[in-house]
Write an enzyme that holds these catalytic residues in place. Sequence first.
Site, PDB file in Angstrom:
ATOM      1  N   GLY A  93      30.160  44.562  45.706  1.00 54.77           N
ATOM      2  CA  GLY A  93      31.505  45.047  45.946  1.00 54.77           C
ATOM      3  C   GLY A  93      32.322  43.979  46.632  1.00 54.77           C
ATOM      4  O   GLY A  93      31.855  43.348  47.570  1.00 54.77           O
ATOM      5  N   THR A  94      33.570  43.793  46.192  1.00 56.36           N
ATOM      6  CA  THR A  94      34.418  42.721  46.694  1.00 56.36           C
ATOM      7  C   THR A  94      35.869  43.145  46.518  1.00 56.36           C
ATOM      8  O   THR A  94      36.170  43.971  45.663  1.00 56.36           O
ATOM      9  CB  THR A  94      34.156  41.414  45.899  1.00 56.36           C
ATOM     10  OG1 THR A  94      32.779  41.102  45.961  1.00 56.36           O
ATOM     11  CG2 THR A  94      34.959  40.250  46.440  1.00 56.36           C
ATOM     12  N   VAL A  95      36.773  42.549  47.315  1.00 60.57           N
ATOM     13  CA  VAL A  95      38.203  42.731  47.085  1.00 60.57           C
ATOM     14  C   VAL A  95      38.845  41.370  46.877  1.00 60.57           C
ATOM     15  O   VAL A  95      38.431  40.375  47.470  1.00 60.57           O
ATOM     16  CB  VAL A  95      38.891  43.481  48.245  1.00 60.57           C
ATOM     17  CG1 VAL A  95      38.420  44.921  48.307  1.00 60.57           C
ATOM     18  CG2 VAL A  95      38.654  42.782  49.582  1.00 60.57           C
TER      19      VAL A  95
ATOM     20  N   SER B  27      34.454  40.074  50.994  1.00 62.77           N
ATOM     21  CA  SER B  27      33.408  40.970  50.513  1.00 62.77           C
ATOM     22  C   SER B  27      32.365  41.280  51.571  1.00 62.77           C
ATOM     23  O   SER B  27      32.054  40.446  52.417  1.00 62.77           O
ATOM     24  CB  SER B  27      32.707  40.338  49.304  1.00 62.77           C
ATOM     25  OG  SER B  27      31.648  41.138  48.837  1.00 62.77           O
TER      26      SER B  27
ATOM     27  N   MET C  29      37.121  39.942  40.891  1.00 55.98           N
ATOM     28  CA  MET C  29      35.994  40.192  41.777  1.00 55.98           C
ATOM     29  C   MET C  29      34.886  40.922  41.026  1.00 55.98           C
ATOM     30  O   MET C  29      35.056  41.344  39.898  1.00 55.98           O
ATOM     31  CB  MET C  29      36.434  40.978  43.007  1.00 55.98           C
ATOM     32  CG  MET C  29      37.247  42.238  42.743  1.00 55.98           C
ATOM     33  SD  MET C  29      36.435  43.611  41.893  1.00 55.98           S
ATOM     34  CE  MET C  29      35.125  44.026  43.022  1.00 55.98           C
TER      35      MET C  29
END
Length: 536
Positions: free
Chosen positions: A354-356, A373, A436
């Site tokens: 999961g990342t932004v 992240s 991402m």
Amino acid sequence: MKPDFLYHPYSSTRNTVFAKNGMVATSQPLAAQAGLEMLQKGGNAIDAAIATAAALTVVEPTSNGIGGDAFALVWTNGTLHGLNASGPAPQSISIDSVKAMGYENIPTHGVIPITVPGAPSAWAALSEKFGELPFTEVLAPAIRYAEEGYPLTPTLGKYWKIAYHRFTEMFQEEVFQPWFDTFAPNHKVPEIGDVWKSQGHADTLKEIAKTRAESFYRGNLAANISDHVQKFGGFLSKEDLASYYPEWVEPISTNYRGYDVWEIPPNGQGLIALMALNIVGGFQFSEKDCVDTYHKQMEAMKLAFTDGKVYITDGNEMAAEVKDLLSEEYAQKRRAFIQDEAIFPKPSEFTKSGTVYLAAADRYGNMVSYIQSNYMGFGSGVVIPGTGIALQNRGHDFSLDPTHANALKPGKKTYHTIIPGFLTKDGQAVGPFGVMGGYMQPQGHLQVIMNTIDFHLHPQQALDAPRWQWIEGKKILVEPSFPNHLVQALIRKGHQIEIANDSGHFGRGQIIWRNPDTGVLMGGTESRTDGTIAAW
């Protein structure tokens, strides 16, 4: 009225967003508005990026947090700057110490995979070097969202609930209780549209703002973090935090059909995107949606990834030179392996994450490509009580094989998945871009850049186009909207195509391009999530 906010029976079309004074593109509307607020107060794109990044730790905790890492590419005054704010392994950890605890691989959750978090240091470093507004003012929107609360958006609510149910089954130990206290208070997971807030998160952000992140690394917050991790047998110490500072680095690039594509150097995996672009750069593509185009893209990505997983680690410990991996001689050698049938390289097995990502631009020509992240969703599952600090599990990517390039060592930075991208032409900024999503990221970079340069798609369509993802061997995952006739043709070429049941595996991207003659900004945002563009 109780609509299903995840039910989408009809296709929809988004247009590219245009503006002149400033623009912020990211996966959460409230975070984008935080950045826009800074622009309207007289701040620059760097202030906007910091405000957005801090807000994202509050309004999208399913993908990032205060206890994660960050990277940035900053264009200002005609120069591109790179910031590596990824943290190293603790000094007290080692392969032997982890194996002595009974592990054959570094676990996914808990205190063992926690590395030094770099995100707060990134905010402070960017503000100090390039910011216009006071640091306390830039973090104010994030503090407000944490203190007053905000309603969950659809994609956020979806992944929050998935994490809650998974963690309920997995996490029985005391070390994980603060996660439930913070993100599922009173044993209730917030639903789409429910308001969630965290006073602990707000208090932590206030202290980071007041001390310019010093408390996080050399103060009260640092002591709380290390004491809690070590209470449960982890390795991260006050000394590890105190000795940490982010690194300003020289970005790396390759020229693709007259455009320079820029990435952060290793330990990031942006090198893989550049290697793949070099390989496909030797071919000519006349049509996007045809089997030959997809076949060659997929084969080039396999080759680049196979080599990237062999060589990429902490930049100080790489066995190969970046310049050699980006040479035309190397690209020609790997390009020769691409024939009419799918090949079978020897890959590592990839994991999910999961990342932004966010992109920001202002009226003065400053532009930022920024990514942050906790690695796998909420990260390690370890939350420091009363603080809202969810710690990353980035150390999971280290190998316990001492002969591996990415072998665990004290103070070493691991192979890192998060990568911001930037595009220039003839020495002028075109703009920031990013996709991402763990090992999808270099694959998304390749696809977005080819969509833009080879096939002349505007920013929104470059993002909306159906994506594919190489998984391992000959296995390729494609989106549900990927054309069936191309699926069948690729299968005949030997690819093992699997059709995903949703688009959650294919990353979330943002793009802002700038017209060099007029200064007009053109933005695209991710339709696969709650993405939005705030502009004026």
